[in-house]
Design an enzyme around this catalytic site. Sequence first.
Site, PDB file in Angstrom:
ATOM      1  N   CYS A 100       0.828  -1.204   0.000  1.00 61.98           N
ATOM      2  CA  CYS A 100       0.000   0.000   0.000  1.00 61.98           C
ATOM      3  C   CYS A 100       0.872   1.267   0.000  1.00 61.98           C
ATOM      4  O   CYS A 100       1.516   1.537  -1.004  1.00 61.98           O
ATOM      5  CB  CYS A 100      -1.006  -0.071   1.140  1.00 61.98           C
ATOM      6  SG  CYS A 100      -2.472   0.883   0.761  1.00 61.98           S
TER       7      CYS A 100
ATOM      8  N   HIS B   2      -3.274  -4.589   1.778  1.00 59.09           N
ATOM      9  CA  HIS B   2      -2.710  -4.977   3.074  1.00 59.09           C
ATOM     10  C   HIS B   2      -2.945  -6.478   3.239  1.00 59.09           C
ATOM     11  O   HIS B   2      -4.086  -6.881   3.432  1.00 59.09           O
ATOM     12  CB  HIS B   2      -3.458  -4.274   4.207  1.00 59.09           C
ATOM     13  CG  HIS B   2      -3.172  -2.825   4.338  1.00 59.09           C
ATOM     14  ND1 HIS B   2      -2.355  -2.301   5.306  1.00 59.09           N
ATOM     15  CD2 HIS B   2      -3.620  -1.770   3.627  1.00 59.09           C
ATOM     16  CE1 HIS B   2      -2.303  -0.984   5.191  1.00 59.09           C
ATOM     17  NE2 HIS B   2      -3.063  -0.640   4.178  1.00 59.09           N
TER      18      HIS B   2
ATOM     19  N   GLU C  29      -1.488  -8.140   5.773  1.00 60.23           N
ATOM     20  CA  GLU C  29      -1.250  -8.413   7.194  1.00 60.23           C
ATOM     21  C   GLU C  29      -2.489  -8.211   8.052  1.00 60.23           C
ATOM     22  O   GLU C  29      -2.529  -8.639   9.191  1.00 60.23           O
ATOM     23  CB  GLU C  29      -0.091  -7.520   7.687  1.00 60.23           C
ATOM     24  CG  GLU C  29      -0.370  -6.035   7.834  1.00 60.23           C
ATOM     25  CD  GLU C  29      -0.594  -5.289   6.520  1.00 60.23           C
ATOM     26  OE1 GLU C  29      -0.410  -5.875   5.447  1.00 60.23           O
ATOM     27  OE2 GLU C  29      -0.990  -4.114   6.584  1.00 60.23           O
TER      28      GLU C  29
HETATM   29  N1  GLN Z   1      -3.379   6.301   0.255  1.00 60.04           N
HETATM   30  C1  GLN Z   1      -2.279   6.125   1.149  1.00 60.04           C
HETATM   31  C2  GLN Z   1      -1.032   6.863   0.660  1.00 60.04           C
HETATM   32  O1  GLN Z   1      -1.049   7.582  -0.258  1.00 60.04           O
HETATM   33  C3  GLN Z   1      -1.928   4.665   1.317  1.00 60.04           C
HETATM   34  C4  GLN Z   1      -3.005   3.963   2.101  1.00 60.04           C
HETATM   35  C5  GLN Z   1      -2.527   2.743   2.828  1.00 60.04           C
HETATM   36  O2  GLN Z   1      -1.334   2.479   2.947  1.00 60.04           O
HETATM   37  N2  GLN Z   1      -3.470   2.018   3.376  1.00 60.04           N
HETATM   38  O3  GLN Z   1      -0.028   6.697   1.250  1.00 60.04           O
END
Ligand code: GLN
Length: 190
Positions: A77, A167, A169
């Site tokens: 992410c 994610h 985890e």
């Molecule tokens: N949208 C977030 C960002 O730009 C990432 C979101 C996440 O890691 N759950 O960092």
Amino acid sequence: MRIGVLALQGDFREHQRAIESLGEKAVRVRTEAELAEVDALVIPGGESTAISNLAKSFGLLEPLRNFAKTKPVLGTCAGLIMLSDEVEGAIAGQEFIGGLPIKTSRNAYGGQTHSFEADVDFGGQKERVAFIRAPKILDSSRAEVIARLDGAAVAVKSGNLFGASFHPEITGAKILHKLFIQAVRENQTK
Ligand code: GLN
């Protein structure tokens, strides 16, 4: 073998637990000295703008860029955004680690209220994961796709670098961490 988890911001504890549940040692990394002690690194989900700012003020950006050139790194992410060579929707002055030859778009799966869980497909094996303000991988043509959702790439690999939009985890998914640990082992015997 010691796997580091970048512990500046985000859900590093959950990644630590995921790695430990697979029988490997996981340690938190917040300084250049701690980074020098690990064989691989996980960059967790959270907020890439915060991770970027903190990495900058902790003097970690260059050390992280150098680390990613030779050691395995998994970014999920926000971590995927940090590893992307090209990012759409970055804030002004946001700095990245780079290394993954992909283009991602921040928040492209929607905002917090559009968060969802889904079964992603790792080459025939499905696993439930969470998408939270998740980035979309817009171009993965120069990387190897390791997981898809409705045909779209959601996890990729290139050399020693792994990245996922989701994610793993949070839902207890294990495939991505297993693939990563296997790559870390292989990198050590090189
Ligand atoms: N949208 C977030 C960002 O730009 C990432 C979101 C996440 O890691 N759950 O960092």
